[in-house]
Design a protein around this motif. Structure first.
Motif, PDB file in Angstrom:
ATOM      1  N   HIS A 284      -0.052   6.544   5.119  1.00  0.00           N
ATOM      2  CA  HIS A 284       0.224   5.158   4.724  1.00  0.00           C
ATOM      3  C   HIS A 284       1.591   4.702   5.236  1.00  0.00           C
ATOM      4  O   HIS A 284       1.754   3.587   5.734  1.00  0.00           O
ATOM      5  N   TYR A 285       2.587   5.589   5.088  1.00  0.00           N
ATOM      6  CA  TYR A 285       3.940   5.256   5.509  1.00  0.00           C
ATOM      7  C   TYR A 285       4.008   5.045   7.020  1.00  0.00           C
ATOM      8  O   TYR A 285       4.669   4.123   7.505  1.00  0.00           O
TER       9      TYR A 285
ATOM     10  N   THR B  60       3.280   6.166  -5.639  1.00  0.00           N
ATOM     11  CA  THR B  60       2.966   6.485  -7.038  1.00  0.00           C
ATOM     12  C   THR B  60       1.776   7.439  -7.132  1.00  0.00           C
ATOM     13  O   THR B  60       1.860   8.500  -7.769  1.00  0.00           O
ATOM     14  N   SER B  61       0.668   7.087  -6.452  1.00  0.00           N
ATOM     15  CA  SER B  61      -0.563   7.871  -6.619  1.00  0.00           C
ATOM     16  C   SER B  61      -0.442   9.274  -6.024  1.00  0.00           C
ATOM     17  O   SER B  61      -1.104  10.205  -6.489  1.00  0.00           O
ATOM     18  N   CYS B  62       0.401   9.435  -4.985  1.00  0.00           N
ATOM     19  CA  CYS B  62       0.552  10.755  -4.364  1.00  0.00           C
ATOM     20  C   CYS B  62       1.708  11.540  -4.962  1.00  0.00           C
ATOM     21  O   CYS B  62       1.933  12.705  -4.594  1.00  0.00           O
ATOM     22  N   GLY B  63       2.481  10.898  -5.851  1.00  0.00           N
ATOM     23  CA  GLY B  63       3.587  11.600  -6.502  1.00  0.00           C
ATOM     24  C   GLY B  63       4.733  11.939  -5.571  1.00  0.00           C
ATOM     25  O   GLY B  63       5.358  12.991  -5.717  1.00  0.00           O
TER      26      GLY B  63
ATOM     27  N   GLY C 224       5.916  14.973   2.285  1.00  0.00           N
ATOM     28  CA  GLY C 224       5.490  15.889   1.231  1.00  0.00           C
ATOM     29  C   GLY C 224       4.026  15.759   0.864  1.00  0.00           C
ATOM     30  O   GLY C 224       3.464  16.663   0.259  1.00  0.00           O
ATOM     31  N   ASP C 225       3.407  14.607   1.199  1.00  0.00           N
ATOM     32  CA  ASP C 225       1.980  14.434   0.917  1.00  0.00           C
ATOM     33  C   ASP C 225       1.336  13.746   2.120  1.00  0.00           C
ATOM     34  O   ASP C 225       1.773  12.651   2.509  1.00  0.00           O
TER      35      ASP C 225
ATOM     36  N   LEU D 104       0.831  -1.216   0.000  1.00  0.00           N
ATOM     37  CA  LEU D 104       0.000   0.000   0.000  1.00  0.00           C
ATOM     38  C   LEU D 104       0.862   1.261   0.000  1.00  0.00           C
ATOM     39  O   LEU D 104       0.507   2.256  -0.648  1.00  0.00           O
ATOM     40  N   VAL D 105       1.986   1.237   0.721  1.00  0.00           N
ATOM     41  CA  VAL D 105       2.901   2.380   0.731  1.00  0.00           C
ATOM     42  C   VAL D 105       3.468   2.603  -0.667  1.00  0.00           C
ATOM     43  O   VAL D 105       3.528   3.738  -1.158  1.00  0.00           O
TER      44      VAL D 105
END
Lengths: 129, 129, 129
Positions: free
Chosen positions: C45-46, C27-30, C38-39, C21-22
């Motif tokens: 998730h992290y 990828t999805s959060c760039g 940064g997001d 999931l991380v």
């Protein structure tokens, strides 16, 4: 395996305690999750927990394997050194980042000795069989 | 258990080595503790250590449990794949973040295989008993 | 040891899933490696993965040692509680950081119980021998 298990359980309880301190520092320093930066006091507590995690992952298997090769007394001595070293690391680091060296060295030393015992023991086992 | 123990000790020594590289990168990149960000070269070294920690926590129990179900030769093959994959991961990642994929895949693959062996082995054990 | 091994393998698979999931959130959060900030969605998730790593390192040895002292049924109950607690932690935390408490408590509770069982068991072992 009683002594080895006791050392393992104490190392787990110590690490849990470091985690509780991080939780308390999060509140008292006002660092809102998911952030883990922004306040130097919190960051030092967090680094104590992270660095202990990094060492614990080596220490636990290393002490477990070594318990097959050396006497319980030596397990107790090396384990106690690790636990004391980690408490000195905590005490030093939360005061100032520069004061973390002694505790780090004192807890890293038994890990290096345990790994040497493991490597020597397992190589002798493989070549003797 | 000689071969499994040897793989475990080598994986611990490799992880320790990655930690030493982080310490050296901290000095050479001028990243002052408790910070773990601020220099891309340091951050890549740090991520190698962290990602290896993330995988090691799966790899160690997985290989240990698998050693009850498969022959030492297969433990050696899967363990060697993991160790080589991690070195390629280190070599790729410290050069550029985009170059970490091959090493990551090569070290993640044996972990997936070991987990499948573990799950299959333990389920058969539970249903046969 | 079948039940204990099953719990361990399931906990490893769950942790692996959190890691996947991380990777997807990256990828999805760039969020470009080596950055892990940064997001806010990525960071949550992290943090789920990191906090699970922090607990897993305690849970695995604790449940393994406890399996020598309590019946497989209790291992299964405490293990299931941990696994469910971690899923609730994931579900709550990715929605909002404030919603992580229930899942955290539910997965931390069996760990505390296991550590108490371990400590009591090993101390009785040492004093009885």
């Amino acid at each position: 395996m009683g002594v080895t298990e006791l050392i393992i359980v104490l190392a787990l309880l110590q690490y849990l305690f470091f985690g509780v301190l991080v939780g308390r520092a999060r509140t008292s320093c006002g660092v809102v999750a998911p952030a883990v930066t922004g306040d130097p006091v919190f960051e030092r507590h967090y680094r104590v927990q992270m660095n202990t995690l990094e060492l614990l992952v080596i220490f636990l298997p290393a002490v477990w394997i070594a318990s097959a090769y050396i006497a319980p007394l030596w397990i107790a001595v090396l384990g106690a050194l690790y636990l004391i070293g980690r408490f000195l690391y905590l005490r030093g680091y939360v005061r100032a980042a520069e004061k973390r060296s002694l505790g780090f060295g004192l807890s890293a030393l038994p890990i290096l000795i345990l790994l040497a015992i493991d490597l020597f023991g397992v190589l002798r086992l493989l070549f003797a069989s």
